[in-house]
Design a protein around this motif. Structure first.
Motif, PDB file in Angstrom:
ATOM      1  N   GLU A   1      30.320  65.023  74.306  1.00 62.34           N
ATOM      2  CA  GLU A   1      31.100  65.886  75.196  1.00 62.34           C
ATOM      3  C   GLU A   1      30.382  67.224  75.305  1.00 62.34           C
ATOM      4  N   ASP A   2      29.963  67.579  76.520  1.00 59.63           N
ATOM      5  CA  ASP A   2      29.161  68.786  76.721  1.00 59.63           C
ATOM      6  C   ASP A   2      29.970  70.032  77.030  1.00 59.63           C
ATOM      7  N   HIS A   3      31.234  69.877  77.438  1.00 57.74           N
ATOM      8  CA  HIS A   3      31.966  71.020  77.965  1.00 57.74           C
ATOM      9  C   HIS A   3      32.946  71.648  76.988  1.00 57.74           C
ATOM     10  N   PHE A   4      33.078  71.085  75.803  1.00 59.11           N
ATOM     11  CA  PHE A   4      33.899  71.717  74.773  1.00 59.11           C
ATOM     12  C   PHE A   4      33.445  71.201  73.421  1.00 59.11           C
ATOM     13  N   THR A   5      33.679  72.001  72.390  1.00 58.84           N
ATOM     14  CA  THR A   5      33.338  71.606  71.025  1.00 58.84           C
ATOM     15  C   THR A   5      34.564  71.796  70.140  1.00 58.84           C
ATOM     16  N   ILE A   6      34.477  71.281  68.953  1.00 58.60           N
ATOM     17  CA  ILE A   6      35.593  71.386  68.013  1.00 58.60           C
ATOM     18  C   ILE A   6      35.834  72.828  67.580  1.00 58.60           C
ATOM     19  N   ASN A   7      34.843  73.685  67.777  1.00 59.46           N
ATOM     20  CA  ASN A   7      34.944  75.092  67.359  1.00 59.46           C
ATOM     21  C   ASN A   7      35.475  76.007  68.447  1.00 59.46           C
ATOM     22  N   ASP A   8      35.713  75.477  69.645  1.00 60.84           N
ATOM     23  CA  ASP A   8      36.209  76.306  70.745  1.00 60.84           C
ATOM     24  C   ASP A   8      37.692  76.638  70.558  1.00 60.84           C
ATOM     25  N   SER A   9      38.093  77.726  71.186  1.00 63.39           N
ATOM     26  CA  SER A   9      39.513  78.071  71.228  1.00 63.39           C
ATOM     27  C   SER A   9      39.838  78.673  72.586  1.00 63.39           C
ATOM     28  N   VAL A  10      41.084  78.574  72.972  1.00 61.72           N
ATOM     29  CA  VAL A  10      41.555  79.119  74.247  1.00 61.72           C
ATOM     30  C   VAL A  10      42.766  80.000  73.965  1.00 61.72           C
ATOM     31  N   ASN A  11      42.617  81.262  74.263  1.00 59.06           N
ATOM     32  CA  ASN A  11      43.695  82.221  74.019  1.00 59.06           C
ATOM     33  C   ASN A  11      44.197  82.146  72.576  1.00 59.06           C
TER      34      ASN A  11
ATOM     35  N   TRP B   1      31.330  56.855  81.326  1.00 56.34           N
ATOM     36  CA  TRP B   1      32.311  57.673  82.048  1.00 56.34           C
ATOM     37  C   TRP B   1      31.658  58.515  83.151  1.00 56.34           C
ATOM     38  N   GLY B   2      30.898  57.827  84.013  1.00 54.65           N
ATOM     39  CA  GLY B   2      30.284  58.520  85.142  1.00 54.65           C
ATOM     40  C   GLY B   2      31.142  58.406  86.394  1.00 54.65           C
ATOM     41  N   GLY B   3      30.480  58.376  87.533  1.00 52.91           N
ATOM     42  CA  GLY B   3      31.212  58.288  88.797  1.00 52.91           C
ATOM     43  C   GLY B   3      31.759  59.628  89.247  1.00 52.91           C
ATOM     44  N   THR B   4      32.553  59.592  90.278  1.00 56.10           N
ATOM     45  CA  THR B   4      33.042  60.825  90.893  1.00 56.10           C
ATOM     46  C   THR B   4      34.026  61.581  90.012  1.00 56.10           C
ATOM     47  N   ALA B   5      34.627  60.919  89.024  1.00 56.99           N
ATOM     48  CA  ALA B   5      35.600  61.595  88.157  1.00 56.99           C
ATOM     49  C   ALA B   5      34.940  62.330  86.995  1.00 56.99           C
ATOM     50  N   ARG B   6      33.623  62.244  86.861  1.00 57.90           N
ATOM     51  CA  ARG B   6      32.958  62.879  85.722  1.00 57.90           C
ATOM     52  C   ARG B   6      32.925  64.394  85.913  1.00 57.90           C
ATOM     53  N   PRO B   7      33.510  65.150  84.983  1.00 53.89           N
ATOM     54  CA  PRO B   7      33.530  66.611  85.126  1.00 53.89           C
ATOM     55  C   PRO B   7      32.121  67.197  85.068  1.00 53.89           C
ATOM     56  N   THR B   8      31.935  68.288  85.760  1.00 60.75           N
ATOM     57  CA  THR B   8      30.648  68.985  85.757  1.00 60.75           C
ATOM     58  C   THR B   8      30.721  70.332  85.051  1.00 60.75           C
ATOM     59  N   ALA B   9      31.912  70.703  84.574  1.00 60.56           N
ATOM     60  CA  ALA B   9      32.078  71.987  83.886  1.00 60.56           C
ATOM     61  C   ALA B   9      33.327  71.909  83.025  1.00 60.56           C
ATOM     62  N   ALA B  10      33.512  72.920  82.206  1.00 57.71           N
ATOM     63  CA  ALA B  10      34.703  72.992  81.367  1.00 57.71           C
ATOM     64  C   ALA B  10      35.948  73.166  82.227  1.00 57.71           C
TER      65      ALA B  10
ATOM     66  N   GLY C   1      40.329  69.122  81.482  1.00 56.09           N
ATOM     67  CA  GLY C   1      39.519  69.368  82.675  1.00 56.09           C
ATOM     68  C   GLY C   1      38.043  69.148  82.447  1.00 56.09           C
ATOM     69  N   GLY C   2      37.603  69.216  81.199  1.00 54.51           N
ATOM     70  CA  GLY C   2      36.168  69.129  80.933  1.00 54.51           C
ATOM     71  C   GLY C   2      35.705  67.869  80.254  1.00 54.51           C
ATOM     72  N   ARG C   3      36.629  67.057  79.737  1.00 53.22           N
ATOM     73  CA  ARG C   3      36.194  65.890  78.947  1.00 53.22           C
ATOM     74  C   ARG C   3      35.703  64.760  79.838  1.00 53.22           C
ATOM     75  N   TYR C   4      34.596  64.132  79.392  1.00 51.96           N
ATOM     76  CA  TYR C   4      34.064  62.977  80.106  1.00 51.96           C
ATOM     77  C   TYR C   4      34.961  61.755  79.921  1.00 51.96           C
ATOM     78  N   ASP C   5      35.436  61.562  78.700  1.00 51.68           N
ATOM     79  CA  ASP C   5      36.287  60.417  78.367  1.00 51.68           C
ATOM     80  C   ASP C   5      37.597  60.558  79.122  1.00 51.68           C
ATOM     81  N   ARG C   6      37.819  59.697  80.110  1.00 56.52           N
ATOM     82  CA  ARG C   6      38.979  59.841  80.997  1.00 56.52           C
ATOM     83  C   ARG C   6      40.147  58.957  80.599  1.00 56.52           C
ATOM     84  N   ARG C   7      40.125  58.400  79.409  1.00 53.02           N
ATOM     85  CA  ARG C   7      41.269  57.592  78.983  1.00 53.02           C
ATOM     86  C   ARG C   7      42.539  58.436  78.899  1.00 53.02           C
TER      87      ARG C   7
END
Length: 572
Positions: free
Chosen positions: A385-395, A444-453, A465-471
């Motif tokens: 997963e390129d758009h978030f890591t386990i060390n990220d936080s939001v607010n 998890w490619g195709g048109t649903a693959r996120p390009t940013a966080a 919004g950022g995860r490739y895994d769309r399950r």
């Protein structure tokens, strides 16, 4: 990767010559005939970023009409030009095959070739060479003294069976893939051969049996190294937490498992006819992790898993398989290790490693019978997963608190596999074990693959919004809608990873969407029903399964087409 290496002879002598020259030499000795082959590797000229080298290989065994010499670099050396041999390189692994005019090697005969390469840092001489799979510069035990050489596993195993090797393409799967529109783009990829019932050993309904596959692998092999990937999958009470992949043996039929399943497989693999193959066995998918996560007072517990924990037959069966198959010198056992969305939580991580150690030291097995572990088999967890890591936080809220991550310590399969490898070593597995990651359905490619966080309006919006895994939920595992082919099989793709593999053949169903009568021991699991609203193991979420799926292991054309459409990296 494989077993702990034991130094059985002195290391190759690295002799300083004139400035910029290094040589791996083998001293002359009356016992030289005990060494199957010798290699003289000389760095002739060396400058800041490049070098030239000369190699002479001498055959001390039976005469050869063709040859293949292999070695691996410890640094970042890259071969850019060569002569008197056909040289290819994959990562650090190098293969030199004879030209048409120098393929003959009589007993005592030699062939020489050279090449130019680049490097930075150090330019160490390789420590181990193999000629047609046999380690050179090492006494084979038939007499003679210490004639130089590197360190090696006494069984003759290599460190990573995938390095420098082709991998077997199952012609039965390949034909099905090629028959699909666009399927020829992937029909030449190697996939696992599943031995999921006793009858599969000899072949089911006129299909290929184990010997058929091994014989075919020998024809594919030619003068190259060849890996054959087998899934050993018929434990008593198999897959106690699911129904689609239940097996033919009841919970108490451990003796039948040993004598009618494992023993016949071992007898075939031990046939000297197949000694030139590197046989990778992946042992009992989805078995041991169930004993950690789906037993006792846990909300995900099942009576069947409690039974298998109490009777010990998962432990006994896995231990017996490891011991029996591990006694065969060209077999490399990889034990199933679930996936990050199963045992990545604190409560499961260490406990799983300890349980695996228990199984690997039962029924006569030792940790030396374990070449490594495989994760994500037949599953969908994103590799990275390129758009978030386990060390990220939001607010101020940690990603671990998001509904998707749910306090797991890992957000993708690569970070989990590398960390779990370290955990396994810490509990007593050999320090050079390697990991395999099944990437057959996690692109998890195709048109649903996120390009940013995702947006930072909330931690859930950021992650979702950022995860490739769309399950819908990380616990969903059956014929997942939107999935795509992942990284193509490849050797040594990352630190601690022996290979990315397609152990689950793309296009083979995980289970039927509705109950289907069968004589294969396979039940109906509601997780394969697209209308199912879930259970504790998937957070009571919709199953996310595709409709109209056949029994597990049967060809599912709609799934195969989806996997190609959503492949990442994309297909040509």
């Amino acid at each position: 990767m494989s077993r702990t290496r034991t130094s059985i002879l002195a290391a190759l002598a690295l002799v300083a010559g004139t400035a910029g020259t290094a040589t791996a030499v083998v001293p002359a000795d009356a016992g030289l005939s005990a060494i199957p082959c010798t290699v003289d590797y000389k760095v002739q000229n060396q400058w800041d970023t490049g070098f030239t080298a000369a190699v002479t290989v001498t055959n001390n065994g039976a005469a050869k009409s063709s040859w293949s010499l292999k070695w691996s670099y410890a640094g970042n050396q890259k071969i850019t030009n060569y002569w008197n041999a056909k040289i290819s390189q994959s990562g650090t692994a190098v293969t030199a095959n004879n030209e048409s005019y120098n393929g003959t090697l009589a007993n005592g005969g030699s062939a020489s070739f050279g090449f130019q390469g680049t490097y930075s840092g150090t330019n160490a001489v390789p420590g181990t060479f193999t000629l047609d799979g046999v380690t050179c510069n090492v006494d084979d035990g038939s007499g003679g003294g210490d004639n130089g050489g590197g360190t090696t596993d006494p069984s003759g195993r290599v460190d990573n069976p995938y390095a420098g090797a082709k991998v077997y393409v199952n012609p039965e799967w390949s034909a099905k893939a090629a028959a699909e529109p666009g399927g020829s783009r992937v029909s030449n990829q190697p996939t696992g051969v599943w031995l999921d019932r006793i009858a599969a050993i000899n072949g089911v309904n006129g299909g290929m049996g184990l010997r058929d596959h091994l014989d075919k692998a020998l024809t594919q092999k030619g003068s190259n190294e060849e890996v054959v990937q087998l899934v050993i999958y018929d434990l008593p009470g198999r897959d106690c937490a699911a129904l689609a992949s239940n097996g033919e043996l009841g919970p108490t039929e451990i003796d039948k498992y040993k004598t009618q399943f494992i023993d016949p497989i071992a007898a075939i693999l031990a046939d000297p006819k197949y000694a030139s193959l590197r046989i990778v066995t992946t042992i009992e998918i989805d078995s041991l992790p169930n004993l950690v996560t789906n037993t006792g007072s846990r909300p995900t517990a099942t009576p069947n898993c409690d039974t298998m924990l109490a009777n010990g037959n998962y432990i006994k069966g896995v231990g017996y398989a490891l011991a029996k198959l591990g006694a065969i010198p060209n077999v490399y056992n990889y034990l199933d290790a679930g996936h990050h969305g199963w045992i990545g939580w604190d409560d499961n991580f260490g406990a799983s490693a300890n349980l695996f150690k228990q199984a690997a030291t039962s029924e006569g097995a030792t940790v030396n019978d374990v070449a490594g572990f495989i994760t994500n088999t037949a599953n969908y967890s994103a590799l990275k997963e390129d758009h978030f890591t386990i060390n990220d936080s939001v607010n101020g809220t940690s990603v671990r608190q998001s509904k998707w991550v749910d306090w797991n310590r890992y957000v993708d399969e690569l970070s989990f596999a590398q960390a779990f490898r370290n955990q396994l070593v810490s509990v007593g597995f050999n320090s050079n074990i390697g990991m395999l990651i099944d990437t057959s359905r996690n692109g998890w490619g195709g048109t649903a693959r996120p390009t940013a966080a995702g947006p930072k309006t909330s931690v859930d919006a950021y992650v979702d919004g950022g995860r490739y895994d769309r399950r819908i939920h990380v616990g969903n595992w059956c014929n997942q809608a939107g999935a795509g082919l992942g990284e193509r099989p490849q050797a040594s793709p990352a630190a601690g990873i022996d290979a990315y593999v397609w152990m689950k053949p793309p296009g083979e169903s995980d289970g039927s969407s509705s109950a289907i009568a069968n004589d294969e021991g396979k039940g109906f699991d509601r997780m394969c029903d697209p209308t199912y609203t879930g259970n504790a193991r998937n957070g009571n979420s919709m199953s996310g399964a595709l409709p109209n799926a056949p029994l597990s292991g049967h060809w599912f054309s709609a799934q195969f087409q989806q996997l190609m459409q959503n492949a990442y990296p994309p297909l040509p």
